[in-house]
Design a protein around this motif. Sequence first.
Motif, PDB file in Angstrom:
ATOM      1  N   MET A 219      16.856 -16.788 -12.258  1.00 23.62           N
ATOM      2  CA  MET A 219      17.760 -17.278 -13.299  1.00 23.62           C
ATOM      3  C   MET A 219      17.477 -18.757 -13.521  1.00 23.62           C
ATOM      4  O   MET A 219      17.301 -19.509 -12.554  1.00 23.62           O
ATOM      5  CB  MET A 219      19.228 -17.092 -12.906  1.00 23.62           C
ATOM      6  CG  MET A 219      20.222 -17.823 -13.823  1.00 23.62           C
ATOM      7  SD  MET A 219      21.948 -17.666 -13.293  1.00 23.62           S
ATOM      8  CE  MET A 219      22.340 -16.064 -14.014  1.00 23.62           C
ATOM      9  N   MET A 221      19.370 -21.899 -15.191  1.00 16.67           N
ATOM     10  CA  MET A 221      20.678 -22.318 -15.685  1.00 16.67           C
ATOM     11  C   MET A 221      20.588 -23.718 -16.278  1.00 16.67           C
ATOM     12  O   MET A 221      19.944 -24.605 -15.715  1.00 16.67           O
ATOM     13  CB  MET A 221      21.701 -22.285 -14.544  1.00 16.67           C
ATOM     14  CG  MET A 221      23.103 -22.715 -14.942  1.00 16.67           C
ATOM     15  SD  MET A 221      24.277 -22.543 -13.578  1.00 16.67           S
ATOM     16  CE  MET A 221      24.446 -20.757 -13.507  1.00 16.67           C
ATOM     17  N   GLU A 241      16.247 -14.667 -16.454  1.00 16.95           N
ATOM     18  CA  GLU A 241      17.591 -14.656 -17.018  1.00 16.95           C
ATOM     19  C   GLU A 241      18.014 -16.086 -17.329  1.00 16.95           C
ATOM     20  O   GLU A 241      17.950 -16.968 -16.461  1.00 16.95           O
ATOM     21  CB  GLU A 241      18.587 -14.016 -16.041  1.00 16.95           C
ATOM     22  CG  GLU A 241      19.996 -13.937 -16.596  1.00 16.95           C
ATOM     23  CD  GLU A 241      20.952 -13.141 -15.733  1.00 16.95           C
ATOM     24  OE1 GLU A 241      22.169 -13.334 -15.870  1.00 16.95           O
ATOM     25  OE2 GLU A 241      20.478 -12.327 -14.906  1.00 16.95           O
ATOM     26  N   ALA A 243      20.931 -18.779 -18.302  1.00 12.50           N
ATOM     27  CA  ALA A 243      22.376 -18.997 -18.193  1.00 12.50           C
ATOM     28  C   ALA A 243      22.716 -20.300 -18.903  1.00 12.50           C
ATOM     29  O   ALA A 243      22.499 -21.391 -18.371  1.00 12.50           O
ATOM     30  CB  ALA A 243      22.807 -19.050 -16.730  1.00 12.50           C
ATOM     31  N   ILE A 245      25.371 -22.757 -20.052  1.00 13.15           N
ATOM     32  CA  ILE A 245      26.735 -23.101 -19.672  1.00 13.15           C
ATOM     33  C   ILE A 245      27.340 -24.013 -20.738  1.00 13.15           C
ATOM     34  O   ILE A 245      26.865 -25.135 -20.952  1.00 13.15           O
ATOM     35  CB  ILE A 245      26.784 -23.788 -18.295  1.00 13.15           C
ATOM     36  CG1 ILE A 245      26.024 -22.955 -17.260  1.00 13.15           C
ATOM     37  CG2 ILE A 245      28.230 -24.011 -17.869  1.00 13.15           C
ATOM     38  CD1 ILE A 245      26.557 -21.554 -17.064  1.00 13.15           C
ATOM     39  N   GLU A 259      32.533 -21.261 -15.203  1.00 16.39           N
ATOM     40  CA  GLU A 259      31.504 -20.488 -15.891  1.00 16.39           C
ATOM     41  C   GLU A 259      30.212 -20.459 -15.071  1.00 16.39           C
ATOM     42  O   GLU A 259      29.527 -19.440 -15.014  1.00 16.39           O
ATOM     43  CB  GLU A 259      31.239 -21.078 -17.278  1.00 16.39           C
ATOM     44  CG  GLU A 259      30.145 -20.390 -18.076  1.00 16.39           C
ATOM     45  CD  GLU A 259      30.447 -18.939 -18.405  1.00 16.39           C
ATOM     46  OE1 GLU A 259      29.527 -18.236 -18.873  1.00 16.39           O
ATOM     47  OE2 GLU A 259      31.602 -18.487 -18.198  1.00 16.39           O
ATOM     48  N   ARG A 262      30.703 -17.964 -12.356  1.00 16.71           N
ATOM     49  CA  ARG A 262      30.731 -16.616 -12.912  1.00 16.71           C
ATOM     50  C   ARG A 262      29.321 -16.091 -13.137  1.00 16.71           C
ATOM     51  O   ARG A 262      29.006 -14.950 -12.791  1.00 16.71           O
ATOM     52  CB  ARG A 262      31.511 -16.597 -14.233  1.00 16.71           C
ATOM     53  CG  ARG A 262      31.703 -15.196 -14.818  1.00 16.71           C
ATOM     54  CD  ARG A 262      32.348 -15.248 -16.193  1.00 16.71           C
ATOM     55  NE  ARG A 262      31.414 -15.725 -17.207  1.00 16.71           N
ATOM     56  CZ  ARG A 262      30.485 -14.952 -17.796  1.00 16.71           C
ATOM     57  NH1 ARG A 262      30.366 -13.682 -17.459  1.00 16.71           N
ATOM     58  NH2 ARG A 262      29.680 -15.456 -18.710  1.00 16.71           N
ATOM     59  N   ARG A 263      28.449 -16.945 -13.686  1.00 13.93           N
ATOM     60  CA  ARG A 263      27.085 -16.520 -13.946  1.00 13.93           C
ATOM     61  C   ARG A 263      26.299 -16.316 -12.647  1.00 13.93           C
ATOM     62  O   ARG A 263      25.533 -15.362 -12.514  1.00 13.93           O
ATOM     63  CB  ARG A 263      26.374 -17.541 -14.840  1.00 13.93           C
ATOM     64  CG  ARG A 263      26.939 -17.658 -16.246  1.00 13.93           C
ATOM     65  CD  ARG A 263      26.879 -16.338 -17.000  1.00 13.93           C
ATOM     66  NE  ARG A 263      25.516 -15.820 -17.121  1.00 13.93           N
ATOM     67  CZ  ARG A 263      24.714 -16.063 -18.155  1.00 13.93           C
ATOM     68  NH1 ARG A 263      25.145 -16.803 -19.175  1.00 13.93           N
ATOM     69  NH2 ARG A 263      23.497 -15.542 -18.196  1.00 13.93           N
ATOM     70  N   PHE A 267      24.798 -12.697 -11.313  1.00 18.80           N
ATOM     71  CA  PHE A 267      23.371 -12.601 -11.005  1.00 18.80           C
ATOM     72  C   PHE A 267      23.145 -12.107  -9.591  1.00 18.80           C
ATOM     73  O   PHE A 267      22.370 -11.177  -9.351  1.00 18.80           O
ATOM     74  CB  PHE A 267      22.716 -13.980 -11.209  1.00 18.80           C
ATOM     75  CG  PHE A 267      21.257 -14.044 -10.844  1.00 18.80           C
ATOM     76  CD1 PHE A 267      20.298 -13.434 -11.634  1.00 18.80           C
ATOM     77  CD2 PHE A 267      20.847 -14.732  -9.712  1.00 18.80           C
ATOM     78  CE1 PHE A 267      18.941 -13.496 -11.296  1.00 18.80           C
ATOM     79  CE2 PHE A 267      19.508 -14.795  -9.368  1.00 18.80           C
ATOM     80  CZ  PHE A 267      18.555 -14.179 -10.160  1.00 18.80           C
TER      81      PHE A 267
END
Length: 272
Positions: A219, A221, A241, A243, A245, A259, A262-263, A267
């Motif tokens: 991921m 982010m 992936e 993310a 924010i 948030e 949460r992500r 994941f």
Amino acid sequence: MSLTFECIPLTVEGVSLNLSTIHSLNSNPPIFFLHGFGSSKEDLADLKLQPTLKHQPTLKHHGFIAYDAPSCGHSASNNDSATDIPFLVATAEAFLARFNIDKFHLIGHSMGGLTALLLANQHPTRVLSFVDIKGNLAPEDCFLSRQIFMFPADDGDAFMEAFIERTRTSGSFASAMYASTLRVQVRAGAVRPIFESMVQLTDHGDLMDKFLALSCPRMFMFGEEMRGLSYLPLLEKEGVELADIVSAGHFPMYSNPIEMYRRISGFLDQCG
């Protein structure tokens, strides 16, 4: 599960360290977190509290372990000038060996994201998943570290004071709060080796190739301020992936932690 704080003595490449650590370990592979420049091991400590939030996937089966990098936060080093990115990778390897950790889920932010990427590249079979929170992948990511060349100063303390002021007044999400603790989070003598090595590796270290070559779930982010990063379409195309924010910039853990968690939770839940 409660968090334990303790100081761990280590010797890495002849440098004596006393690492300030935080951990909550069990029999499962833990989440191993590496913080960013000027941040701390506590940046993701609330990850262990997220199962108490409604509608959050459970994380109670994951352990958690992190430390303040050498010459940063509450960790001590007898040679601040040794603290560059390769040394931080070596420290991470020694730290994992000290706790007998073989497999782990890896999370790194900024400087820690770069360190984590190099660690994962050297030990790909040990990394179960990798959350890269705006770690360096391309030259455009050196907006902080490249200042060591853009605003040269012979004196480390003078550079640090000017860097803090530039950061405080940048107008980016959480920049003022981040700048408020920089003086105590990083020793001035470690700034140059960290920043110079970050720029060198980002410009010439084939970081994007290393990231895309990892076989574990990944991921990337970033805060909404970073939506213009040129390489985001490539990451998505290659199965990373993304993310995004909202209401955040380089420091989602300060601007929008709910948030962010949460992500990360979703994941890791998918990764098992």
